[in-house]
Design a protein around this motif. Sequence first.
Motif, PDB file in Angstrom:
ATOM      1  N   PRO A 153      93.017  17.538  25.009  1.00 23.80           N
ATOM      2  CA  PRO A 153      92.533  16.227  24.581  1.00 23.80           C
ATOM      3  C   PRO A 153      91.524  15.637  25.558  1.00 23.80           C
ATOM      4  O   PRO A 153      91.681  15.725  26.780  1.00 23.80           O
ATOM      5  N   GLY A 154      90.458  15.037  25.005  1.00 25.18           N
ATOM      6  CA  GLY A 154      89.391  14.506  25.841  1.00 25.18           C
ATOM      7  C   GLY A 154      89.784  13.223  26.565  1.00 25.18           C
ATOM      8  O   GLY A 154      90.792  12.588  26.253  1.00 25.18           O
ATOM      9  N   ILE A 155      88.971  12.846  27.512  1.00 18.70           N
ATOM     10  CA  ILE A 155      89.210  11.658  28.335  1.00 18.70           C
ATOM     11  C   ILE A 155      88.474  10.467  27.732  1.00 18.70           C
ATOM     12  O   ILE A 155      87.274  10.542  27.466  1.00 18.70           O
ATOM     13  N   ASN A 156      89.189   9.378  27.531  1.00 20.20           N
ATOM     14  CA  ASN A 156      88.586   8.138  27.060  1.00 20.20           C
ATOM     15  C   ASN A 156      88.222   7.305  28.286  1.00 20.20           C
ATOM     16  O   ASN A 156      89.052   6.566  28.825  1.00 20.20           O
ATOM     17  N   GLN A 157      86.980   7.443  28.723  1.00 19.21           N
ATOM     18  CA  GLN A 157      86.552   6.740  29.932  1.00 19.21           C
ATOM     19  C   GLN A 157      86.582   5.224  29.756  1.00 19.21           C
ATOM     20  O   GLN A 157      86.914   4.489  30.687  1.00 19.21           O
ATOM     21  N   VAL A 158      86.211   4.755  28.570  1.00 20.60           N
ATOM     22  CA  VAL A 158      86.159   3.314  28.338  1.00 20.60           C
ATOM     23  C   VAL A 158      87.556   2.711  28.474  1.00 20.60           C
ATOM     24  O   VAL A 158      87.749   1.699  29.157  1.00 20.60           O
ATOM     25  N   ALA A 159      88.534   3.331  27.828  1.00 23.89           N
ATOM     26  CA  ALA A 159      89.905   2.834  27.915  1.00 23.89           C
ATOM     27  C   ALA A 159      90.410   2.878  29.355  1.00 23.89           C
ATOM     28  O   ALA A 159      91.115   1.955  29.806  1.00 23.89           O
ATOM     29  N   GLN A 160      90.045   3.937  30.079  1.00 25.14           N
ATOM     30  CA  GLN A 160      90.487   4.039  31.472  1.00 25.14           C
ATOM     31  C   GLN A 160      89.889   2.922  32.332  1.00 25.14           C
ATOM     32  O   GLN A 160      90.579   2.364  33.195  1.00 25.14           O
ATOM     33  N   VAL A 161      88.630   2.593  32.092  1.00 28.79           N
ATOM     34  CA  VAL A 161      88.000   1.537  32.894  1.00 28.79           C
ATOM     35  C   VAL A 161      88.609   0.177  32.561  1.00 28.79           C
ATOM     36  O   VAL A 161      88.849  -0.640  33.455  1.00 28.79           O
ATOM     37  N   VAL A 162      88.878  -0.080  31.289  1.00 28.07           N
ATOM     38  CA  VAL A 162      89.550  -1.333  30.932  1.00 28.07           C
ATOM     39  C   VAL A 162      90.878  -1.442  31.671  1.00 28.07           C
ATOM     40  O   VAL A 162      91.200  -2.490  32.261  1.00 28.07           O
ATOM     41  N   GLU A 163      91.644  -0.378  31.678  1.00 21.92           N
ATOM     42  CA  GLU A 163      92.944  -0.392  32.347  1.00 21.92           C
ATOM     43  C   GLU A 163      92.786  -0.561  33.855  1.00 21.92           C
ATOM     44  O   GLU A 163      93.538  -1.318  34.501  1.00 21.92           O
ATOM     45  N   SER A 164      91.819   0.123  34.450  1.00 27.83           N
ATOM     46  CA  SER A 164      91.654   0.016  35.903  1.00 27.83           C
ATOM     47  C   SER A 164      91.157  -1.371  36.312  1.00 27.83           C
ATOM     48  O   SER A 164      91.524  -1.889  37.374  1.00 27.83           O
ATOM     49  N   LEU A 165      90.334  -1.997  35.470  1.00 27.38           N
ATOM     50  CA  LEU A 165      89.902  -3.366  35.772  1.00 27.38           C
ATOM     51  C   LEU A 165      91.083  -4.333  35.739  1.00 27.38           C
ATOM     52  O   LEU A 165      91.143  -5.290  36.522  1.00 27.38           O
TER      53      LEU A 165
END
Length: 314
Positions: A153-165
């Motif tokens: 499964p691919g990485i959802n960079q946008v979702a990861q950045v929202v979570e990290s923010l």
Amino acid sequence: MSDSARHQEWQYLDLMRHIWEHGDERMDRTGVGTRSVFGTMLRFDLSDDRVPLLTTKRVYWKAAAREMLWFLTGETNIRPLLRQGVRIWSDWPLKKYRQATGEDISQDDFEARIVEDAAFARNWGDLGPVYGKQWVNWPTYEYGPDGKYQKSPGINQVAQVVESLRTNPGSRRHIIEGWNVAELDRMALPPCHKTYQFHVAGEGADARLNCLLYQRSCDVALGLPFNLFGAALLSRMMAAQTDLQPGELVWSGGDTHLYLNHTELVEAQLEREPAGAPRLELTRRPDTIFDYRFEDFQVLDYDPQGALKAAVAV
């Protein structure tokens, strides 16, 4: 006039004038030729609903907003855009179709076939793994139970950045990257606006979200006005989803150029002066950044001067 009182759009016009008067004249991939400078920067305040929409010519912000929402779906076929009347990505698949088939089809007829014929759209409307595909489904590979290397499964960079923010605002890794070296050859056009980095300044209710966009290649006359609005819109959505105030949009360009066949547009725009203060409102906060709809955005107080058109170099 002080820098604080100067209209933000003068930055754009100053950059355009500098490139036109001092840029290095050179041939490029398209064969059109450009005047180019390297290493540029613009800064825009996004607080109080400010938005970098040019007033010295009309910017079709609705198309830019629809494009940004399309990126966030991970879609790579132009059919959903064309069904909304957005034609900004048609040139590349049209060129490929003409070269492959020898058919001298008009752009209007090609786009109509994409919209009306799902099979034709699958064959000729896809751009390869561009932008949104990398943003929300960056491909990864791992060894499976049979010992063979397989796609996971691919990485959802946008979702990861929202979570990290939300959970680690002080991080220096709030990055969305589009430049996947392994897949560049499969893209109709490798990403120009390639890297978005976010930064949180301040604390508590006054904490601000800043965004830096690095663009490796920039068509200043046609592309940059779209890119500035798109980046501002993405930054505003990210801020809303992470309970942060809009901060600053910093735009940085690598090869920053004007095409030689854009003379009339450039000279006409440089005769104009910016005026007015357009605003961007987000009228709804959905559950996730992927649930925004076009109707959630309103641009107010936008009264630009007339449109200036020029050909896209493909």
